[in-house]
Motif scaffolding. Structure first.
Motif, PDB file in Angstrom:
ATOM      1  N   ALA A 171       1.033  -0.969  -0.174  1.00 30.55           N
ATOM      2  CA  ALA A 171       0.129   0.117  -0.011  1.00 30.55           C
ATOM      3  C   ALA A 171       0.881   1.286   0.043  1.00 30.55           C
ATOM      4  N   ALA A 172       0.478   2.225  -0.895  1.00 27.82           N
ATOM      5  CA  ALA A 172       1.194   3.418  -0.911  1.00 27.82           C
ATOM      6  C   ALA A 172       1.297   4.147   0.575  1.00 27.82           C
ATOM      7  N   GLN A 173       2.576   4.514   0.936  1.00 32.95           N
ATOM      8  CA  GLN A 173       2.720   5.189   2.247  1.00 32.95           C
ATOM      9  C   GLN A 173       2.680   6.855   1.822  1.00 32.95           C
ATOM     10  N   ALA A 174       2.312   7.320   2.816  1.00 33.43           N
ATOM     11  CA  ALA A 174       2.493   8.882   2.622  1.00 33.43           C
ATOM     12  C   ALA A 174       3.940   9.285   2.830  1.00 33.43           C
ATOM     13  N   PRO A 175       4.526  10.384   2.317  1.00 33.75           N
ATOM     14  CA  PRO A 175       5.910  10.662   2.619  1.00 33.75           C
ATOM     15  C   PRO A 175       6.027  11.241   3.817  1.00 33.75           C
ATOM     16  N   GLN A 176       7.273  10.803   4.715  1.00 36.92           N
ATOM     17  CA  GLN A 176       7.203  11.403   5.905  1.00 36.92           C
ATOM     18  C   GLN A 176       8.094  12.700   5.594  1.00 36.92           C
ATOM     19  N   SER A 177       7.743  13.523   6.488  1.00 44.92           N
ATOM     20  CA  SER A 177       8.399  14.986   6.683  1.00 44.92           C
ATOM     21  C   SER A 177       9.650  14.778   7.328  1.00 44.92           C
ATOM     22  N   ARG A 178      10.869  15.164   7.033  1.00 43.64           N
ATOM     23  CA  ARG A 178      12.164  14.981   7.501  1.00 43.64           C
ATOM     24  C   ARG A 178      12.824  16.477   8.064  1.00 43.64           C
ATOM     25  N   GLY A 179      11.709  17.402   8.009  1.00 48.12           N
ATOM     26  CA  GLY A 179      12.036  18.756   8.438  1.00 48.12           C
ATOM     27  C   GLY A 179      13.125  19.287   7.627  1.00 48.12           C
ATOM     28  N   VAL A 180      13.080  18.995   6.254  1.00 47.27           N
ATOM     29  CA  VAL A 180      13.981  19.503   5.188  1.00 47.27           C
ATOM     30  C   VAL A 180      13.005  20.532   4.547  1.00 47.27           C
ATOM     31  N   SER A 181      13.459  21.737   4.263  1.00 46.33           N
ATOM     32  CA  SER A 181      12.870  23.146   3.671  1.00 46.33           C
ATOM     33  C   SER A 181      12.868  22.686   2.211  1.00 46.33           C
ATOM     34  N   GLY A 182      12.020  23.112   1.413  1.00 43.84           N
ATOM     35  CA  GLY A 182      11.840  22.869   0.071  1.00 43.84           C
ATOM     36  C   GLY A 182      12.767  23.586  -0.741  1.00 43.84           C
ATOM     37  N   VAL A 183      13.889  23.908  -0.395  1.00 39.84           N
ATOM     38  CA  VAL A 183      14.942  24.608  -1.331  1.00 39.84           C
ATOM     39  C   VAL A 183      15.961  23.692  -1.522  1.00 39.84           C
ATOM     40  N   ASP A 184      16.260  23.931  -2.820  1.00 42.00           N
ATOM     41  CA  ASP A 184      17.309  23.147  -3.530  1.00 42.00           C
ATOM     42  C   ASP A 184      18.535  23.859  -3.385  1.00 42.00           C
ATOM     43  N   GLN A 185      19.572  23.007  -3.711  1.00 37.92           N
ATOM     44  CA  GLN A 185      21.033  23.629  -3.556  1.00 37.92           C
ATOM     45  C   GLN A 185      21.793  23.000  -4.351  1.00 37.92           C
ATOM     46  N   LEU A 186      22.607  23.815  -5.097  1.00 37.15           N
ATOM     47  CA  LEU A 186      23.646  23.330  -5.960  1.00 37.15           C
ATOM     48  C   LEU A 186      24.920  23.938  -5.883  1.00 37.15           C
ATOM     49  N   ASP A 187      26.001  22.802  -5.697  1.00 34.11           N
ATOM     50  CA  ASP A 187      27.424  23.535  -5.227  1.00 34.11           C
ATOM     51  C   ASP A 187      28.204  23.003  -6.699  1.00 34.11           C
ATOM     52  N   ILE A 188      28.878  24.169  -6.983  1.00 36.04           N
ATOM     53  CA  ILE A 188      29.693  23.733  -8.300  1.00 36.04           C
ATOM     54  C   ILE A 188      31.224  23.922  -7.957  1.00 36.04           C
ATOM     55  N   SER A 189      31.876  23.033  -8.306  1.00 36.27           N
ATOM     56  CA  SER A 189      33.260  22.923  -8.001  1.00 36.27           C
ATOM     57  C   SER A 189      34.199  23.904  -8.670  1.00 36.27           C
ATOM     58  N   PRO A 190      35.318  24.310  -8.175  1.00 36.34           N
ATOM     59  CA  PRO A 190      35.921  25.300  -8.747  1.00 36.34           C
ATOM     60  C   PRO A 190      36.513  24.787 -10.115  1.00 36.34           C
ATOM     61  N   GLU A 191      36.827  23.374 -10.276  1.00 35.72           N
ATOM     62  CA  GLU A 191      36.960  22.880 -11.583  1.00 35.72           C
ATOM     63  C   GLU A 191      35.963  23.159 -12.596  1.00 35.72           C
ATOM     64  N   ALA A 192      34.668  22.696 -12.154  1.00 37.33           N
ATOM     65  CA  ALA A 192      33.500  23.056 -13.146  1.00 37.33           C
ATOM     66  C   ALA A 192      33.413  24.372 -13.265  1.00 37.33           C
ATOM     67  N   ASP A 193      33.614  25.310 -12.472  1.00 39.81           N
ATOM     68  CA  ASP A 193      33.542  26.707 -12.681  1.00 39.81           C
ATOM     69  C   ASP A 193      34.553  27.193 -13.871  1.00 39.81           C
ATOM     70  N   LEU A 194      35.766  26.675 -13.581  1.00 34.98           N
ATOM     71  CA  LEU A 194      36.854  27.015 -14.437  1.00 34.98           C
ATOM     72  C   LEU A 194      36.594  26.705 -15.970  1.00 34.98           C
ATOM     73  N   ILE A 195      35.753  25.318 -16.048  1.00 36.87           N
ATOM     74  CA  ILE A 195      35.566  24.926 -17.542  1.00 36.87           C
ATOM     75  C   ILE A 195      34.497  25.722 -18.136  1.00 36.87           C
ATOM     76  N   SER A 196      33.521  26.182 -17.119  1.00 38.07           N
ATOM     77  CA  SER A 196      32.560  26.985 -17.779  1.00 38.07           C
ATOM     78  C   SER A 196      33.131  28.290 -18.212  1.00 38.07           C
ATOM     79  N   GLN A 197      34.209  28.813 -17.635  1.00 42.86           N
ATOM     80  CA  GLN A 197      34.753  30.006 -18.069  1.00 42.86           C
ATOM     81  C   GLN A 197      35.679  29.712 -19.470  1.00 42.86           C
ATOM     82  N   VAL A 198      36.161  28.612 -19.462  1.00 48.84           N
ATOM     83  CA  VAL A 198      36.910  28.327 -20.658  1.00 48.84           C
ATOM     84  C   VAL A 198      36.014  28.259 -22.143  1.00 48.84           C
ATOM     85  N   HIS A 199      34.869  27.798 -21.784  1.00 48.05           N
ATOM     86  CA  HIS A 199      33.784  27.664 -22.880  1.00 48.05           C
ATOM     87  C   HIS A 199      33.432  29.342 -23.367  1.00 48.05           C
ATOM     88  N   ASP A 200      33.567  30.244 -22.352  1.00 44.67           N
ATOM     89  CA  ASP A 200      33.214  31.759 -22.946  1.00 44.67           C
ATOM     90  C   ASP A 200      34.401  32.273 -23.669  1.00 44.67           C
TER      91      ASP A 200
END
Length: 91
Positions: free
Chosen positions: A23-52
């Protein structure tokens, strides 16, 4: 379907007790706010600058073209340095 080796293949088997959907169970709240977060590594940031960056450094191309036209691009010192680098890579 059960497969036993390469010579014995059995037909599909009926669905039984352990495979019954739960039976489908209702999702339990874990006290997490509904905000997503994205962390970009310095290497990925450098690569995005190279493409520019532009594909061709036109100022450098124009400078070398002018040196070639005036006959000052291929100097003995530059040829010696290039030959030395080539010999270092080979040896």
């Amino acid at each position: 379907m059960y497969i036993y080796g390469s010579s014995q293949i059995h037909t599909a088997q009926p669905l039984s007790a352990p495979h019954r959907p739960l039976a489908a169970q209702a999702p339990q709240s874990r006290g997490v706010s509904g905000v997503d977060q994205l962390d970009i590594s310095p290497e990925a940031d450098l690569i995005s600058q190279v493409h520019d960056l532009p594909d061709v450094r036109q100022d450098k191309v124009n400078s070398i073209r002018a040196q070639i036209a005036s006959g000052t691009y291929d100097t003995d010192a530059k040829l010696d340095a290039a030959l030395s680098r080539l010999l270092d890579e080979i040896g």
